[in-house]
Design an enzyme around this catalytic site. Sequence first.
Site, short mmCIF file in Angstrom:
data_model
loop_
_atom_site.label_atom_id
_atom_site.label_comp_id
_atom_site.label_asym_id
_atom_site.label_seq_id
_atom_site.Cartn_x
_atom_site.Cartn_y
_atom_site.Cartn_z
N SER A 147 1.53 11.55 59.35
CA SER A 147 0.47 10.60 59.04
C SER A 147 0.38 10.35 57.54
O SER A 147 0.74 11.20 56.72
CB SER A 147 -0.88 11.13 59.53
OG SER A 147 -0.84 11.41 60.90
N1 SAH Z 1 -0.90 14.84 62.45
C1 SAH Z 1 0.52 14.59 62.52
C2 SAH Z 1 0.74 13.18 63.02
C3 SAH Z 1 1.92 13.04 63.88
S1 SAH Z 1 2.06 11.50 64.70
C4 SAH Z 1 1.19 14.86 61.20
O1 SAH Z 1 0.48 15.07 60.23
O2 SAH Z 1 2.42 14.89 61.13
C5 SAH Z 1 1.21 11.80 66.19
C6 SAH Z 1 1.76 12.85 67.09
O3 SAH Z 1 1.02 12.78 68.31
C7 SAH Z 1 3.23 12.69 67.49
O4 SAH Z 1 3.93 13.84 67.14
C8 SAH Z 1 3.17 12.52 69.01
O5 SAH Z 1 4.25 13.13 69.69
C9 SAH Z 1 1.86 13.18 69.35
N2 SAH Z 1 1.25 12.79 70.61
C10 SAH Z 1 1.18 11.55 71.18
N3 SAH Z 1 0.53 11.61 72.35
C11 SAH Z 1 0.20 12.92 72.56
C12 SAH Z 1 -0.46 13.62 73.60
N4 SAH Z 1 -0.90 13.00 74.69
N5 SAH Z 1 -0.62 14.96 73.45
C13 SAH Z 1 -0.17 15.62 72.36
N6 SAH Z 1 0.46 15.01 71.34
C14 SAH Z 1 0.65 13.67 71.44
#
Ligand code: SAH
Length: 221
Positions: free
Chosen positions: A68
């Site tokens: 993010s």
């Molecule tokens: N907070 C993270 C953001 C990653 S992007 C960071 O700082 O890197 C969002 C993430 O949400 C992705 O890795 C994706 O695989 C995950 N995601 C999407 N839907 C999800 C779900 N239903 N349960 C768990 N994770 C999920």
Amino acid sequence: MIPAGNAGLNSRRVRERMVERVRELGVRDARVLSALAEIERHRFVDPALASRAYDDTALPIGAGQTISQPYVVARTAELALQSVADPARARILEVGTGSGYAAAVLARLFGEVISIERVRSLQEGARAALRPLRIANLRLVSGDGAMGYAAGAPFDAIVAAAAGDEVPPSWGEQLAPAGIIVAPIGRDRQLLTVVARDARGAWLQRAIEEVRFVPLKRGTE
Ligand code: SAH
């Protein structure tokens, strides 16, 4: 891992420039800004992208997902912090561990953080990036966070890093009585949204600002 010659990225000055940018965008909570200054974001991105780790942008982390944007991590953390009475004792669920970066930031701000990820390879990467930081109050779990994480409930806040069309009902069910949800909601146009109960127990949604997150998916892979 950062190659030894890349010492510039280890410096606090680079992170402080990123923090200054986030502050200019309107995040003023000193606790959030100092957490951002402390967590080394280059640890959470591929070495080939490390030179951009302190830009205020999302970056690819594999599996079609992104780490993010620092501003959005900070804004989300600030919204959660403002609504939680006693952060040091609060238990937080983060949906979407991804790189593990936001989880590390949240763990500096709240008593206990559980972060759930549906993509196993990303969770493994996050675990590897987090291990040297030895963050005792952060637990990574695998699963579909669209169903929350019942085994860890109740939560004082549920913070989502992936956008759904609506707030999954299980998140509401897994909140403590005064708990809040901070999540991007919407498909074409996403709004960072705070969901909480009013004095009579009815749900209230407050849209904060437009954001751009990856979609909240179902199941695991
Ligand atoms: N907070 C993270 C953001 C990653 S992007 C960071 O700082 O890197 C969002 C993430 O949400 C992705 O890795 C994706 O695989 C995950 N995601 C999407 N839907 C999800 C779900 N239903 N349960 C768990 N994770 C999920």
